[in-house]
Design a protein around this motif. Structure first.
Motif, PDB file in Angstrom:
ATOM      1  N   GLN A 106       0.935  -1.168   0.101  1.00 37.85           N
ATOM      2  CA  GLN A 106      -0.057   0.064  -0.118  1.00 37.85           C
ATOM      3  C   GLN A 106       0.764   1.182   0.048  1.00 37.85           C
ATOM      4  OE1 GLN A 106      -2.975  -0.168   3.133  1.00 37.85           O
ATOM      5  NE2 GLN A 106      -3.849   1.982   2.450  1.00 37.85           N
ATOM      6  N   VAL A 107       0.258   2.195  -0.764  1.00 34.62           N
ATOM      7  CA  VAL A 107       1.057   3.495  -0.717  1.00 34.62           C
ATOM      8  C   VAL A 107       0.071   4.591  -0.650  1.00 34.62           C
ATOM      9  CG1 VAL A 107       2.998   2.481  -2.379  1.00 34.62           C
ATOM     10  CG2 VAL A 107       1.002   3.331  -3.333  1.00 34.62           C
ATOM     11  N   GLU A 108       0.673   5.879  -0.786  1.00 34.76           N
ATOM     12  CA  GLU A 108      -0.406   7.072  -0.704  1.00 34.76           C
ATOM     13  C   GLU A 108      -1.129   7.216  -2.121  1.00 34.76           C
ATOM     14  OE1 GLU A 108      -0.312   9.219   1.706  1.00 34.76           O
ATOM     15  OE2 GLU A 108       0.993   8.275   2.804  1.00 34.76           O
ATOM     16  N   PRO A 109      -2.364   7.294  -1.638  1.00 37.99           N
ATOM     17  CA  PRO A 109      -3.254   7.522  -2.790  1.00 37.99           C
ATOM     18  C   PRO A 109      -2.791   8.206  -4.147  1.00 37.99           C
ATOM     19  CG  PRO A 109      -4.500   7.992  -0.682  1.00 37.99           C
ATOM     20  CD  PRO A 109      -2.959   7.972  -0.303  1.00 37.99           C
ATOM     21  N   GLY A 110      -3.166   7.765  -5.059  1.00 38.83           N
ATOM     22  CA  GLY A 110      -2.659   8.500  -6.445  1.00 38.83           C
ATOM     23  C   GLY A 110      -1.454   8.148  -6.749  1.00 38.83           C
ATOM     24  N   GLN A 111      -0.426   7.261  -6.297  1.00 38.44           N
ATOM     25  CA  GLN A 111       1.012   7.045  -6.405  1.00 38.44           C
ATOM     26  C   GLN A 111       1.114   5.692  -6.762  1.00 38.44           C
ATOM     27  OE1 GLN A 111       3.645   8.157  -3.231  1.00 38.44           O
ATOM     28  NE2 GLN A 111       3.071  10.166  -3.187  1.00 38.44           N
ATOM     29  N   GLY A 112      -0.027   4.894  -6.506  1.00 37.67           N
ATOM     30  CA  GLY A 112      -0.241   3.574  -6.829  1.00 37.67           C
ATOM     31  C   GLY A 112      -0.680   3.189  -8.225  1.00 37.67           C
ATOM     32  N   VAL A 113      -1.292   1.802  -8.697  1.00 37.13           N
ATOM     33  CA  VAL A 113      -1.696   1.512  -9.960  1.00 37.13           C
ATOM     34  C   VAL A 113      -2.857   0.560  -9.494  1.00 37.13           C
ATOM     35  CG1 VAL A 113      -1.114   0.227 -12.113  1.00 37.13           C
ATOM     36  CG2 VAL A 113       0.685   1.562 -10.971  1.00 37.13           C
ATOM     37  N   TYR A 114      -3.099  -0.254  -8.509  1.00 42.78           N
ATOM     38  CA  TYR A 114      -4.140  -1.223  -8.261  1.00 42.78           C
ATOM     39  C   TYR A 114      -5.048  -0.744  -7.103  1.00 42.78           C
ATOM     40  CZ  TYR A 114      -1.038  -3.885 -11.296  1.00 42.78           C
ATOM     41  OH  TYR A 114      -0.272  -4.277 -12.055  1.00 42.78           O
ATOM     42  N   MET A 115      -5.900  -1.455  -7.109  1.00 44.22           N
ATOM     43  CA  MET A 115      -7.062  -1.270  -5.860  1.00 44.22           C
ATOM     44  C   MET A 115      -7.252  -2.923  -5.634  1.00 44.22           C
ATOM     45  SD  MET A 115     -10.452  -0.217  -8.132  1.00 44.22           S
ATOM     46  CE  MET A 115     -11.530  -0.479  -6.380  1.00 44.22           C
ATOM     47  N   TRP A 116      -7.805  -2.662  -4.301  1.00 47.97           N
ATOM     48  CA  TRP A 116      -8.286  -4.012  -3.675  1.00 47.97           C
ATOM     49  C   TRP A 116      -9.820  -4.276  -3.512  1.00 47.97           C
ATOM     50  CZ3 TRP A 116      -9.422  -5.413   1.831  1.00 47.97           C
ATOM     51  CH2 TRP A 116      -9.582  -6.457   2.056  1.00 47.97           C
ATOM     52  N   ASN A 117     -10.408  -5.358  -4.202  1.00 48.36           N
ATOM     53  CA  ASN A 117     -11.565  -5.556  -3.641  1.00 48.36           C
ATOM     54  C   ASN A 117     -11.883  -6.755  -3.284  1.00 48.36           C
ATOM     55  OD1 ASN A 117     -13.289  -3.323  -4.812  1.00 48.36           O
ATOM     56  ND2 ASN A 117     -12.500  -3.943  -7.065  1.00 48.36           N
ATOM     57  N   ASP A 118     -12.549  -7.066  -1.897  1.00 47.01           N
ATOM     58  CA  ASP A 118     -12.797  -7.932  -1.339  1.00 47.01           C
ATOM     59  C   ASP A 118     -14.089  -8.991  -1.799  1.00 47.01           C
ATOM     60  OD1 ASP A 118     -12.609 -10.156   0.558  1.00 47.01           O
ATOM     61  OD2 ASP A 118     -13.246  -8.903   2.214  1.00 47.01           O
ATOM     62  N   TYR A 119     -13.636  -9.654  -2.875  1.00 47.53           N
ATOM     63  CA  TYR A 119     -14.586 -10.311  -3.673  1.00 47.53           C
ATOM     64  C   TYR A 119     -15.173 -11.401  -2.852  1.00 47.53           C
ATOM     65  CZ  TYR A 119     -13.564  -8.040  -7.914  1.00 47.53           C
ATOM     66  OH  TYR A 119     -13.433  -6.890  -9.165  1.00 47.53           O
ATOM     67  N   ASN A 120     -14.656 -12.090  -2.017  1.00 47.27           N
ATOM     68  CA  ASN A 120     -15.339 -13.131  -1.181  1.00 47.27           C
ATOM     69  C   ASN A 120     -15.428 -12.872   0.024  1.00 47.27           C
ATOM     70  OD1 ASN A 120     -12.694 -13.167  -0.178  1.00 47.27           O
ATOM     71  ND2 ASN A 120     -11.842 -14.984  -1.171  1.00 47.27           N
ATOM     72  N   GLY A 121     -15.287 -11.554   0.301  1.00 45.48           N
ATOM     73  CA  GLY A 121     -15.726 -11.080   1.864  1.00 45.48           C
ATOM     74  C   GLY A 121     -15.296 -11.890   2.898  1.00 45.48           C
ATOM     75  N   ASN A 122     -13.892 -12.266   2.682  1.00 42.53           N
ATOM     76  CA  ASN A 122     -13.365 -12.997   3.999  1.00 42.53           C
ATOM     77  C   ASN A 122     -12.388 -12.054   4.729  1.00 42.53           C
ATOM     78  OD1 ASN A 122     -11.339 -12.847   2.068  1.00 42.53           O
ATOM     79  ND2 ASN A 122     -10.768 -14.923   2.107  1.00 42.53           N
ATOM     80  N   GLY A 123     -12.250 -10.691   4.296  1.00 44.05           N
ATOM     81  CA  GLY A 123     -11.358  -9.826   4.724  1.00 44.05           C
ATOM     82  C   GLY A 123      -9.830 -10.156   4.506  1.00 44.05           C
ATOM     83  N   ILE A 124      -9.331 -10.966   3.560  1.00 47.67           N
ATOM     84  CA  ILE A 124      -8.210 -11.291   3.544  1.00 47.67           C
ATOM     85  C   ILE A 124      -7.652 -10.698   2.130  1.00 47.67           C
ATOM     86  CG2 ILE A 124      -6.329 -13.106   3.209  1.00 47.67           C
ATOM     87  CD1 ILE A 124      -8.106 -14.847   5.127  1.00 47.67           C
ATOM     88  N   GLN A 125      -6.784 -10.016   2.071  1.00 42.78           N
ATOM     89  CA  GLN A 125      -6.127  -9.605   0.822  1.00 42.78           C
ATOM     90  C   GLN A 125      -5.582 -10.603   0.003  1.00 42.78           C
ATOM     91  OE1 GLN A 125      -3.564  -6.168   1.390  1.00 42.78           O
ATOM     92  NE2 GLN A 125      -4.983  -4.691   1.848  1.00 42.78           N
ATOM     93  N   GLU A 126      -5.988 -11.018  -0.984  1.00 39.33           N
ATOM     94  CA  GLU A 126      -5.718 -12.267  -1.871  1.00 39.33           C
ATOM     95  C   GLU A 126      -5.325 -11.930  -3.368  1.00 39.33           C
ATOM     96  OE1 GLU A 126      -8.450 -15.478  -1.741  1.00 39.33           O
ATOM     97  OE2 GLU A 126      -9.007 -15.029   0.203  1.00 39.33           O
ATOM     98  N   LEU A 127      -4.138 -12.346  -3.893  1.00 40.99           N
ATOM     99  CA  LEU A 127      -3.552 -11.888  -5.231  1.00 40.99           C
ATOM    100  C   LEU A 127      -4.632 -11.511  -6.209  1.00 40.99           C
ATOM    101  CD1 LEU A 127      -0.466 -14.022  -5.419  1.00 40.99           C
ATOM    102  CD2 LEU A 127      -0.731 -11.683  -4.496  1.00 40.99           C
ATOM    103  N   GLN A 128      -5.797 -12.498  -6.102  1.00 43.08           N
ATOM    104  CA  GLN A 128      -6.572 -12.452  -7.443  1.00 43.08           C
ATOM    105  C   GLN A 128      -7.629 -11.210  -7.306  1.00 43.08           C
ATOM    106  OE1 GLN A 128      -6.507 -13.989 -10.018  1.00 43.08           O
ATOM    107  NE2 GLN A 128      -8.342 -13.901 -11.079  1.00 43.08           N
ATOM    108  N   GLU A 129      -7.695 -10.548  -5.995  1.00 44.24           N
ATOM    109  CA  GLU A 129      -8.394  -9.462  -5.498  1.00 44.24           C
ATOM    110  C   GLU A 129      -8.032  -7.980  -6.183  1.00 44.24           C
ATOM    111  OE1 GLU A 129     -10.884 -11.545  -2.082  1.00 44.24           O
ATOM    112  OE2 GLU A 129      -9.134 -10.659  -1.549  1.00 44.24           O
ATOM    113  N   PHE A 130      -6.678  -8.253  -6.524  1.00 46.59           N
ATOM    114  CA  PHE A 130      -6.113  -6.806  -6.870  1.00 46.59           C
ATOM    115  C   PHE A 130      -6.409  -6.717  -8.293  1.00 46.59           C
ATOM    116  CE2 PHE A 130      -4.028  -7.579  -2.992  1.00 46.59           C
ATOM    117  CZ  PHE A 130      -3.977  -6.572  -2.200  1.00 46.59           C
ATOM    118  N   GLU A 131      -6.886  -5.374  -8.717  1.00 49.26           N
ATOM    119  CA  GLU A 131      -6.879  -4.918 -10.102  1.00 49.26           C
ATOM    120  C   GLU A 131      -6.649  -3.655 -10.192  1.00 49.26           C
ATOM    121  OE1 GLU A 131     -11.808  -4.280  -9.520  1.00 49.26           O
ATOM    122  OE2 GLU A 131     -11.050  -6.305 -10.355  1.00 49.26           O
TER     123      GLU A 131
END
Length: 376
Positions: free
Chosen positions: A176-201
């Protein structure tokens, strides 16, 4: 035949010595031949500051023998044997790490004006000096067959290949970096609260781009075995342009059909699965199929010239986040007509269908249908 080269260079950083030799001898008698080969390379680099070899230092030697019969420009068969010894930097010195024995068949079994068949097969066993490492057998082969039938009305081209090799798997994570300085966002598709590789886009807006992808320094090479089969079939009815009746009508058409399947599995020992159509999925890494058919009317004549194409692509890939399957299907129609040698009318239309299915993330499954019409 002999080709040799040698080089020595001195610098403030390192001292380098390089020697390479390629020698081949061949004796022909009647329609037969026999010969041998020797290849050698020694590349050593010593760092001036430490007087130690650098990681680029390596050496190998290879001996070979072969025998053949026939005409190398027409029909022939050649059998050969190769023995190779590899040395690389180990514990500060250049020493033996492995050696291999290879056996090969190279042939041109059919060679005529309208058809040809060639076969190449090579089997190698790689043995390590380190007894904790298992021997590695590998198989590489290629069969190519081309032919024409019915006075070139039908043309057939068939290719079958299999190969043993490795692919690099590079693991990565997201920081995670400062807003606007990154490329990707995270969506918790399966709702388990765990950041998984497939959930970044990739983030659609800059204020949501708060993650960057960072590669981990643990690249892993996976041994693979690959099968590939391709088939092309062409019908050229233009051969009947001087005929009458049905053959005259059929002479306006030309059809091209092609099919390709590419299957890749993990290689454990000598598990050479030579069937590209196998349904086994235990060791499957990737599977790609491609089918295309194009039917032409008045091909290249610009007189009501019409082309209809059907395309179907399917893929299945095994990733660290599970299996992902994709399917693309398309119907395409093109029309072209020249009026009074001045006006060229073009029309094209297509329909497409795209599907993606994720094994562990059903919320990321999608199906998209598209339609396109273009005229000139």
């Amino acid at each position: 035949f002999n080709q040799s080269s040698a080089m020595k260079s001195d610098g403030s950083y390192s001292e380098t010595k390089f020697i390479r030799n390629q020698t081949k001898a061949k004796y022909n008698f009647k329609k037969n031949w026999v010969g041998g080969s020797f290849n050698f390379e020694d590349n050593s680099e010593k760092l001036v500051e430490t007087n130690q070899f650098s990681a680029l230092s390596q050496k190998f030697s290879e001996y070979g023998a072969f025998i053949g019969r026939g005409d190398s420009t027409k029909v022939f068969v050649e059998l050969g044997y190769l023995q190779r010894k590899n040395d690389s930097l180990q514990n500060g010195i250049i020493q033996r790490v492995n050696h291999s024995n290879s056996y090969y068949l190279n042939s041109q079994l059919i060679k005529t004006e309208k058809s040809n068949l060639s076969v190449f097969v090579k089997y190698r066993t790689l043995k390590y000096e380190d007894i904790t490492k298992k021997n590695e057998p590998s198989l590489n082969s290629r069969i190519i067959y081309n032919d024409r039938f019915f006075d070139q009305l039908m043309q057939v081209s068939t290719t079958y290949e299999n190969s043993s090799g490795t692919i690099a798997q590079q693991e990565f994570t997201y920081l995670q970096v400062e807003p606007g300085q990154g490329v990707y966002m995270w969506n918790d598709y399966n709702g388990n609260g765990i950041q998984e590789l497939q959930e970044f886009e990739i983030a659609p807006y800059s204020d949501l781009a708060i993650y960057v992808r960072v590669f981990l320094p643990n690249q892993v090479f996976v041994r693979t075995h690959q099968n590939k089969f391709s088939q092309a079939l062409n019908f050229n009815f233009n051969q009947w342009q001087n005929e009458k009746g049905f053959k005259k009508f059929a002479s306006h058409f030309y059809n091209q059909t092609s099919f390709l399947i590419d299957r890749k599995i993990k290689r454990n020992g000598a598990n050479f699965d030579l069937n590209p159509f196998s349904k086994e999925e235990d060791e499957l890494i990737g599977l790609n199929t491609n089918f295309r058919n194009s039917l032409f009317f008045n091909r290249g004549k610009q007189h009501h010239s019409t082309t209809y194409s059907f395309l179907l692509n399917e893929s299945q890939n095994l990733l660290s986040v599970g299996s992902i399957s994709a399917k693309n299907q398309s119907h395409q129609l093109q029309y072209q007509h020249l009026v009074k040698k001045s006006w060229l009318f073009n029309f094209s239309g297509s329909t497409t269908s795209t599907e993606s299915t994720s094994e562990n993330y059903p919320d990321r499954n999608f199906e998209i249908d598209g339609y396109q019409i273009e005229k000139k």
